[in-house]
Write a protein that holds these residues in place. Structure first.
Motif, short mmCIF file in Angstrom:
data_model
loop_
_atom_site.label_atom_id
_atom_site.label_comp_id
_atom_site.label_asym_id
_atom_site.label_seq_id
_atom_site.Cartn_x
_atom_site.Cartn_y
_atom_site.Cartn_z
N ILE A 66 -1.10 -0.58 15.53
CA ILE A 66 -2.53 -0.37 15.82
C ILE A 66 -3.37 -0.76 14.61
CG2 ILE A 66 -4.28 1.40 16.27
CD1 ILE A 66 -2.10 2.85 17.93
N LEU A 67 -2.94 -0.34 13.42
CA LEU A 67 -3.66 -0.66 12.19
C LEU A 67 -3.81 -2.17 12.03
CD1 LEU A 67 -4.73 0.42 9.35
CD2 LEU A 67 -2.44 -0.17 8.55
N LYS A 68 -2.75 -2.90 12.26
CA LYS A 68 -2.83 -4.37 12.12
C LYS A 68 -3.76 -4.99 13.16
CE LYS A 68 1.75 -4.77 11.79
NZ LYS A 68 3.09 -5.40 11.68
N HIS A 124 -11.59 -3.94 -2.38
CA HIS A 124 -12.33 -3.97 -1.12
C HIS A 124 -11.41 -3.58 0.04
CE1 HIS A 124 -14.30 -6.34 2.31
NE2 HIS A 124 -15.05 -5.28 2.10
N PHE A 125 -10.19 -4.10 0.05
CA PHE A 125 -9.22 -3.74 1.07
C PHE A 125 -8.96 -2.24 1.06
CE2 PHE A 125 -4.79 -2.69 1.97
CZ PHE A 125 -4.72 -3.03 3.31
N GLU A 126 -8.72 -1.67 -0.12
CA GLU A 126 -8.43 -0.23 -0.23
C GLU A 126 -9.59 0.61 0.28
OE1 GLU A 126 -7.48 0.14 -4.37
OE2 GLU A 126 -5.36 -0.32 -4.03
N LEU A 140 -9.71 0.28 4.04
CA LEU A 140 -8.57 0.99 4.62
C LEU A 140 -8.83 2.49 4.66
CD1 LEU A 140 -5.72 0.99 5.77
CD2 LEU A 140 -4.86 1.04 3.41
N ARG A 141 -9.38 3.04 3.61
CA ARG A 141 -9.74 4.47 3.60
C ARG A 141 -10.72 4.79 4.73
NH1 ARG A 141 -8.70 4.11 -1.86
NH2 ARG A 141 -10.69 3.26 -2.49
N TYR A 172 -11.72 6.97 10.21
CA TYR A 172 -12.11 6.70 11.60
C TYR A 172 -10.95 7.02 12.56
CZ TYR A 172 -12.27 3.75 15.76
OH TYR A 172 -12.18 3.28 17.05
N TYR A 173 -9.77 6.55 12.23
CA TYR A 173 -8.59 6.74 13.10
C TYR A 173 -8.32 8.23 13.32
CZ TYR A 173 -3.89 6.26 14.99
OH TYR A 173 -2.80 6.33 15.79
#
Length: 87
Positions: free
Chosen positions: A35-37, A51-53, A56-57, A62-63
């Protein structure tokens, strides 16, 4: 991977494994990463690791707090788990 297993053993880490080809012990995490991907990783471009980190947080928040799941009676994971503490 033997090298990886050896490194874990050197550090006193016990690797969690089931018999070969049996993924039931990590099926929940495999589902989450799928799901994350599909919802996060493949849809965006990131300027840097930082920026990715950061993104991702935000996605994990949200998840857990906003994204509803039919399996959880239309609630987010946090809402669903909170029901047991209220009852």
């Amino acid at each position: 991977m033997k090298h990886y297993r050896d490194r874990l053993k050197e550090r006193g880490i016990i690797q969690s494994m089931s018999r070969k080809g049996n993924c039931y012990d990590n099926a929940v995490m495999e589902n989450f990463f799928g799901i994350l991907k599909s919802e996060f990783l493949y849809l965006r471009e990131f300027e840097s690791v930082e920026h990715f980190e950061e993104e991702l947080r935000k996605y994990i928040h949200y998840y857990n707090n906003k994204r509803i799941k039919i399996k959880l009676k239309g609630l987010s994971p946090v809402q669903y788990r909170s029901q047991s503490t209220v009852a």
